[in-house]
Write an enzyme that holds these catalytic residues in place. Structure first.
Site, PDB file in Angstrom:
ATOM      1  N   ASP A   1      -9.685   3.961  -3.835  1.00  0.00           N
ATOM      2  CA  ASP A   1     -10.456   2.810  -3.336  1.00  0.00           C
ATOM      3  C   ASP A   1     -11.875   2.758  -3.909  1.00  0.00           C
ATOM      4  O   ASP A   1     -12.560   3.776  -3.994  1.00  0.00           O
ATOM      5  CB  ASP A   1     -10.570   2.883  -1.804  1.00  0.00           C
ATOM      6  CG  ASP A   1      -9.241   2.549  -1.143  1.00  0.00           C
ATOM      7  OD1 ASP A   1      -8.229   2.398  -1.865  1.00  0.00           O
ATOM      8  OD2 ASP A   1      -9.217   2.454   0.098  1.00  0.00           O
TER       9      ASP A   1
ATOM     10  N   ASP B   1       0.820  -1.218   0.000  1.00  0.00           N
ATOM     11  CA  ASP B   1       0.000   0.000   0.000  1.00  0.00           C
ATOM     12  C   ASP B   1       0.856   1.271   0.000  1.00  0.00           C
ATOM     13  O   ASP B   1       2.097   1.205  -0.023  1.00  0.00           O
ATOM     14  CB  ASP B   1      -0.939  -0.058   1.227  1.00  0.00           C
ATOM     15  CG  ASP B   1      -2.285   0.591   0.974  1.00  0.00           C
ATOM     16  OD1 ASP B   1      -2.404   1.404   0.048  1.00  0.00           O
ATOM     17  OD2 ASP B   1      -3.225   0.292   1.735  1.00  0.00           O
TER      18      ASP B   1
HETATM   19  C1  GLA Z   1      -5.844   1.575   1.336  1.00  0.00           C
HETATM   20  C2  GLA Z   1      -5.987   0.562   0.208  1.00  0.00           C
HETATM   21  C3  GLA Z   1      -7.164  -0.336   0.488  1.00  0.00           C
HETATM   22  C4  GLA Z   1      -6.982  -1.041   1.813  1.00  0.00           C
HETATM   23  C5  GLA Z   1      -6.769  -0.029   2.932  1.00  0.00           C
HETATM   24  C6  GLA Z   1      -6.357  -0.688   4.235  1.00  0.00           C
HETATM   25  O1  GLA Z   1      -6.901   2.469   1.383  1.00  0.00           O
HETATM   26  O2  GLA Z   1      -6.128   1.207  -1.018  1.00  0.00           O
HETATM   27  O3  GLA Z   1      -7.353  -1.280  -0.557  1.00  0.00           O
HETATM   28  O4  GLA Z   1      -5.873  -1.901   1.714  1.00  0.00           O
HETATM   29  O5  GLA Z   1      -5.733   0.908   2.589  1.00  0.00           O
HETATM   30  O6  GLA Z   1      -6.086   0.225   5.229  1.00  0.00           O
END
Ligand code: GLA
Length: 431
Positions: free
Chosen positions: A242, A187
């Site tokens: 996301d 991430d």
């Molecule tokens: C980010 C990623 C998500 C998830 C969250 C977890 O937002 O893009 O897919 O993994 O972190 O905290």
């Protein structure tokens, strides 16, 4: 040596260097559409389904020949995970038959680790939620014939403020390998403002150095257009922020991801984020569209709901073998939006080449009422006289054995019909 001799020697070296470098580059360039010189296809076929940006410098860990399939904890559970959930999910993937259909990665997302490293500087699983440790979990998951994925961050903390892996790449990769982990999602939070292009390769090198095959999934949210560089770093790269469990989010992300279609292929895939199918925020038709478009766009198929409690409808969508087969087709060319009409372009045709001179074609109704959508041979890249057999992958039957020039269907609000178009060969149609 005289000046002339030095000059000659230099020239010879330059010539050798030139031949060496061109042969290395040409060995790496792969044309995904090599076989599409067939007369059934129009001359613009290669520009409609451009793959010219694919594969110049592929990561060579041998993984991701087709998009990864499995499950990830984040979309449904967020931080509420523990080892029972992961084990029961592995059990459910097997008992529902989903594992047999290819959903093999069981991926733990954020929140598995303690908030601090141990005295040796190592990551430690949260002792309350993962008391048996990750190695035991990997053994359990492997015992079911599945693979275990884990999560870390190319920054000082994960997004939920657990320790990140920047500057600890080798130690953390070694630890993951010692646990038998098969997959890493990496991430982008708390990244110190260092560009992704600098932060992601060190983990690739550390994973490679373990000598184990660990799928490397980049999650830098499309910030620095990873399609342009990540093929030499990871097996997939998120192209967007996301997803959330809504029609607005899903459609926006599908469109953003579409821009990068020419860059994807075996070994390196665009990732428009994990599936929301089954989480309750969209209608059956919308989830069917979500799954159809993700499959056609060669997106990772990572289930994001609670597979221990699937409704019949959710299971029906996720286990549609014919749709999965489009996603996992050996040609590996990302399907894309090829034709739009109607208000705001809400009547859409998405399509992509498949092995065996076939096409995957989706008629997607993004309008707010029922619509008839037409795919023209011109937009699909087919010669207008070509005869096509059309198989509906949601009805599981051939709906017409002989379509010519265009194909239309009535599509429900926000639904998506998905087909395989099998053009007759030229000799076939002449008969
Ligand atoms: C980010 C990623 C998500 C998830 C969250 C977890 O937002 O893009 O897919 O993994 O972190 O905290």
């Amino acid at each position: 040596m005289t000046k002339q001799k030095i000059r000659n020697a230099l020239l010879v070296h330059l010539v050798i260097l030139f031949f060496f470098s061109t042969s290395v580059v040409s060995a790496r360039v792969v044309s995904l559409l090599q076989n599409y010189g067939n007369p059934i296809f129009r001359s613009n076929f290669h520009s409609i389904y451009d793959t010219s940006k694919y594969g110049v410098f592929q990561l060579s860990n041998g993984l991701g020949k087709t998009p990864q399939m499995g499950w990830n904890s984040w979309n449904f559970f967020a931080c509420n995970i523990n080892e029972m959930v992961i084990k029961e999910t592995a059990d459910a993937l097997v008992s529902t038959g989903l594992a047999d259909l290819g959903y093999v990665y069981v991926n733990i997302d954020d929140c598995w680790s303690s908030v601090t490293r141990n005295l040796k500087g190592q990551l430690v699983p949260d002792h309350k939620t993962f008391p048996s440790g990750i190695k035991a979990l990997a053994d359990y998951v492997h015992g079911k014939g599945l693979k275990l994925g884990i999560y870390s961050d190319a920054g000082v903390f994960t997004c939920q403020v657990r320790p990140g892996s920047i500057f600890h790449e080798t130690d953390d990769a070694d630890l993951f390998a010692s646990w038998g982990v098969d997959y890493l999602k990496y991430d982008n939070c708390y990244n110190l403002g260092i560009p992704p292009k600098e932060r992601y390769p060190p983990m690739r090198d550390a994973l490679n150095a373990t000598g184990q095959k660990i799928f490397y999934s980049l999650c830098e949210w499309g910030v620095e257009d990873p399609a342009l560089w990540a093929d030499k770093v990871g097996n997939s790269w998120r192209t967007t922020g996301d997803i959330n469990d809504s029609w607005a989010s899903m459609t926006t992300i599908a469109d953003l991801n579409d821009k990068w279609a020419a860059y994807a292929g075996p070994g390196g895939w665009n990732d428009p984020d994990m599936l929301e199918v089954g989480n309750g925020g969209m209608t059956y038709q919308e989830y069917r569209a979500h799954f159809s478009i993700w499959a056609l766009a060669k997106a990772p198929l990572l289930i994001g709901c609670d597979v221990r409690n699937l409704t019949a409808e959710t299971l029906e969508i996720l286990s549609n073998k014919e749709v999965i087969a489009i996603n996992q087709d050996s040609l590996g060319v990302q399907g894309r939006k090829v034709q739009v009409s109607g208000a705001d372009g809400c009547r859409q045709v998405w399509a992509g080449p498949l092995s065996g001179n076939r096409l995957a074609v989706a008629l997607w109704n993004r309008c707010s009422k029922v619509a008839t959508i037409t795919a023209s041979w011109e937009a699909l890249g087919l010669e207008s006289g070509v005869h096509v057999s059309v198989r509906d992958l949601w009805q599981h039957k051939v709906v017409t054995g002989d379509a010519v020039s265009s194909f239309s269907a009535r599509v429900d609000i926000h639904d998506c019909q998905l087909y395989i178009f099998a053009p007759f060969t030229v000799s076939h149609s002449v008969e």
